[in-house]
Scaffold this motif. Structure first.
Motif, PDB file in Angstrom:
ATOM      1  N   CYS A  62      45.049  62.616  39.394  1.00  0.00           N
ATOM      2  CA  CYS A  62      45.779  62.193  40.597  1.00  0.00           C
ATOM      3  C   CYS A  62      46.073  60.697  40.609  1.00  0.00           C
ATOM      4  N   GLN A  63      45.448  59.943  39.747  1.00  0.00           N
ATOM      5  CA  GLN A  63      45.627  58.490  39.605  1.00  0.00           C
ATOM      6  C   GLN A  63      45.112  57.697  40.812  1.00  0.00           C
ATOM      7  N   SER A  64      44.299  58.320  41.670  1.00  0.00           N
ATOM      8  CA  SER A  64      43.732  57.576  42.795  1.00  0.00           C
ATOM      9  C   SER A  64      42.748  56.514  42.325  1.00  0.00           C
ATOM     10  N   CYS A  65      42.257  56.659  41.085  1.00  0.00           N
ATOM     11  CA  CYS A  65      41.306  55.689  40.540  1.00  0.00           C
ATOM     12  C   CYS A  65      42.006  54.617  39.702  1.00  0.00           C
ATOM     13  N   LYS A  66      43.319  54.593  39.734  1.00  0.00           N
ATOM     14  CA  LYS A  66      44.062  53.653  38.885  1.00  0.00           C
ATOM     15  C   LYS A  66      43.640  52.211  39.123  1.00  0.00           C
ATOM     16  N   ARG A  67      43.578  51.807  40.386  1.00  0.00           N
ATOM     17  CA  ARG A  67      43.227  50.423  40.695  1.00  0.00           C
ATOM     18  C   ARG A  67      41.789  50.100  40.283  1.00  0.00           C
ATOM     19  N   PRO A  68      40.784  50.939  40.619  1.00  0.00           N
ATOM     20  CA  PRO A  68      39.412  50.637  40.179  1.00  0.00           C
ATOM     21  C   PRO A  68      39.285  50.542  38.655  1.00  0.00           C
ATOM     22  N   ILE A  69      40.031  51.388  37.929  1.00  0.00           N
ATOM     23  CA  ILE A  69      39.982  51.338  36.464  1.00  0.00           C
ATOM     24  C   ILE A  69      40.559  50.008  35.980  1.00  0.00           C
ATOM     25  N   GLU A  70      41.678  49.585  36.567  1.00  0.00           N
ATOM     26  CA  GLU A  70      42.285  48.311  36.184  1.00  0.00           C
ATOM     27  C   GLU A  70      41.330  47.151  36.430  1.00  0.00           C
ATOM     28  N   GLU A  71      40.665  47.169  37.591  1.00  0.00           N
ATOM     29  CA  GLU A  71      39.749  46.082  37.939  1.00  0.00           C
ATOM     30  C   GLU A  71      38.531  46.065  37.019  1.00  0.00           C
ATOM     31  N   LEU A  72      37.998  47.248  36.705  1.00  0.00           N
ATOM     32  CA  LEU A  72      36.849  47.326  35.804  1.00  0.00           C
ATOM     33  C   LEU A  72      37.241  46.848  34.407  1.00  0.00           C
ATOM     34  N   LEU A  73      38.386  47.286  33.919  1.00  0.00           N
ATOM     35  CA  LEU A  73      38.853  46.879  32.600  1.00  0.00           C
ATOM     36  C   LEU A  73      39.028  45.365  32.529  1.00  0.00           C
ATOM     37  N   ALA A  74      39.637  44.788  33.560  1.00  0.00           N
ATOM     38  CA  ALA A  74      39.850  43.338  33.586  1.00  0.00           C
ATOM     39  C   ALA A  74      38.521  42.592  33.591  1.00  0.00           C
ATOM     40  N   GLY A  79      32.927  35.898  23.383  1.00  0.00           N
ATOM     41  CA  GLY A  79      33.533  35.630  22.084  1.00  0.00           C
ATOM     42  C   GLY A  79      33.803  36.857  21.242  1.00  0.00           C
ATOM     43  N   VAL A  80      33.801  38.056  21.854  1.00  0.00           N
ATOM     44  CA  VAL A  80      34.033  39.278  21.081  1.00  0.00           C
ATOM     45  C   VAL A  80      35.442  39.821  21.273  1.00  0.00           C
ATOM     46  N   LEU A  81      36.246  39.150  22.106  1.00  0.00           N
ATOM     47  CA  LEU A  81      37.617  39.588  22.344  1.00  0.00           C
ATOM     48  C   LEU A  81      38.515  38.367  22.471  1.00  0.00           C
ATOM     49  N   ASP A  82      39.653  38.432  21.824  1.00  0.00           N
ATOM     50  CA  ASP A  82      40.647  37.362  21.900  1.00  0.00           C
ATOM     51  C   ASP A  82      41.218  37.315  23.311  1.00  0.00           C
ATOM     52  N   ALA A  83      41.232  36.137  23.907  1.00  0.00           N
ATOM     53  CA  ALA A  83      41.727  35.978  25.275  1.00  0.00           C
ATOM     54  C   ALA A  83      43.164  36.455  25.418  1.00  0.00           C
ATOM     55  N   ALA A  84      43.952  36.327  24.355  1.00  0.00           N
ATOM     56  CA  ALA A  84      45.357  36.739  24.416  1.00  0.00           C
ATOM     57  C   ALA A  84      45.511  38.255  24.534  1.00  0.00           C
ATOM     58  N   LYS A  85      44.461  39.001  24.180  1.00  0.00           N
ATOM     59  CA  LYS A  85      44.532  40.464  24.238  1.00  0.00           C
ATOM     60  C   LYS A  85      43.910  41.027  25.511  1.00  0.00           C
ATOM     61  N   ALA A  86      43.171  40.212  26.252  1.00  0.00           N
ATOM     62  CA  ALA A  86      42.448  40.699  27.439  1.00  0.00           C
ATOM     63  C   ALA A  86      43.404  41.172  28.517  1.00  0.00           C
ATOM     64  N   TYR A  87      42.976  42.204  29.211  1.00  0.00           N
ATOM     65  CA  TYR A  87      43.780  42.770  30.294  1.00  0.00           C
ATOM     66  C   TYR A  87      43.495  42.042  31.596  1.00  0.00           C
ATOM     67  N   HIS A  88      44.548  41.821  32.385  1.00  0.00           N
ATOM     68  CA  HIS A  88      44.405  41.214  33.710  1.00  0.00           C
ATOM     69  C   HIS A  88      45.009  42.165  34.734  1.00  0.00           C
ATOM     70  N   ALA A  89      44.214  42.625  35.680  1.00  0.00           N
ATOM     71  CA  ALA A  89      44.702  43.561  36.693  1.00  0.00           C
ATOM     72  C   ALA A  89      45.686  42.865  37.613  1.00  0.00           C
ATOM     73  N   PRO A  90      46.756  43.570  38.039  1.00  0.00           N
ATOM     74  CA  PRO A  90      47.690  42.984  38.985  1.00  0.00           C
ATOM     75  C   PRO A  90      46.984  42.637  40.293  1.00  0.00           C
TER      76      PRO A  90
END
Length: 342
Positions: free
Chosen positions: A170-182, A192-203
């Motif tokens: 249903c995608q009701s968890c879309k925003r929480p997933i984005e925030e957790l990923l960010a 130092g395990v992820l390149d800053a240029a690849k990191a996700y930023h939630a809208p």
């Protein structure tokens, strides 16, 4: 279309170690039939050496799920409990000669079932994940998602869905997933395990009728409100030029005196035509994200629209409205409001 490897075909057509294990020392389960995939693994362990001497599985799922479970039992037989506990999703995938991203959850399912069985063997069942459940449609909890993001270095919500199925309903968890990923990506960058240029930023969350101030994503791509792309005030959607774009301040379209005067002279049916055309130009990009927006009515400087699909009732609905509102301002030069109706 993905061409599965010979090993995937072999383990699907000739699965190893299928069925029940008589008097197992431990069992583990992951997924549920209600959500489309379920896997149960049973193991027998030599108490003196700690070596897994036998392993069996029962699977309810697609052919790749069966192949992944079969491969997993082959991997762990002959290993000690400690060695088996170190088996990763990636090792299962490598053993099978690779999997497409939208089938990665099959390897994850096997890993989770094995970890549950090992916890059972060690008497650690009481230490089961009790963190917050994020997705309503699929049984995934916060700690589990954090592990998947970290171990596989995921940097987009789509990848999280492919690895875990969360947000695939249903995608009701879309925003929480984005925030957790960010949040997890930010920690990984700091470690130092992820390149800053690849990191996700939630809208950034938006409110109705107020244009959203979106952050740039990790790849430097422009803001994307529900699939609508705006790049430096020049385009809306891949390669589609903005007609009659109004001057922008801070990246947001502003009404123009010329547009204001011109729009005021339009007859009601002409206003509807202008607004309807502007919305129609957006609809392909909204549909690409599983949503849609239709014009219902125009009254003076207010456009009443109906959202549907993924655009309706989710936390990103206000972002969709803001994107539509900005497009109308750019098209008409008029400070139009966009109001959702049922």
């Amino acid at each position: 279309m993905w061409q599965c490897s010979d090993k995937v075909q072999d383990h699907f057509l000739n699965p190893r170690n299928v069925g029940a294990l008589e008097q197992p020392d431990a069992e583990g389960q992951a997924g549920t039939i209600a959500y489309g995939d379920a896997l149960k693994i049973a193991i027998k362990v030599n108490r003196d050496s700690g070596v897994i001497t036998d392993a069996r599985f029962k699977s309810f799922g697609c052919g790749v799920s069966i192949a992944a479970a079969s491969a997993l039992t082959e991997i762990i037989i002959g290993r000690t409990i400690d060695e088996a506990s170190a088996v990763s999703d990636a090792e299962i995938v490598d053993y099978l000669g690779g999997l497409p991203e939208d089938k990665m959850y099959c390897a994850v399912l096997g890993h989770e079932a094995l970890q549950t069985a090992i916890a059972h063997y060690r008497g650690e069942n009481d230490a089961a994940d009790s963190s917050e459940r994020i997705c309503k449609c699929f049984p995934a909890r916060k700690a589990f998602l954090e592990r998947i993001i970290r171990t596989n270095k995921l940097t987009s919500p789509g990848q999280v869905t492919n690895y875990t199925k969360v947000s695939g309903g249903c995608q009701s968890c879309k925003r929480p997933i984005e925030e957790l990923l960010a949040a997890v990506n930010a920690d990984m960058v700091e470690e130092g395990v992820l390149d800053a240029a690849k990191a996700y930023h939630a809208p950034v969350k938006a409110t109705p009728f107020m244009p959203a101030k979106f952050q740039m994503n990790g790849n430097g791509a422009p803001p994307r409100p529900n699939g609508v792309t705006e790049a430096n005030g020049k385009s809306i959607g891949p390669g589609v030029p903005r007609p009659n774009a109004a001057p922008s301040v801070g990246g947001e379209a502003q009404p123009t005196p010329q547009g204001l005067a011109a729009f005021a002279k339009l007859k009601p049916e002409e206003r509807i035509e202008v607004v309807s055309k502007a919305i129609d130009e957006l609809r392909p990009y909204l549909k690409a994200d599983g949503g849609d927006c239709e014009l219902v009515e125009v009254k003076e400087n207010t456009a009443f629209v109906k959202l549907s699909g993924a655009c309706m009732g989710c936390q990103m609905a206000s972002v969709t409205l803001s994107g539509v509102q900005q497009r109308l301002i750019e098209k008409t030069g008029m400070p139009l409001r966009v109001v959702p109706v049922q």
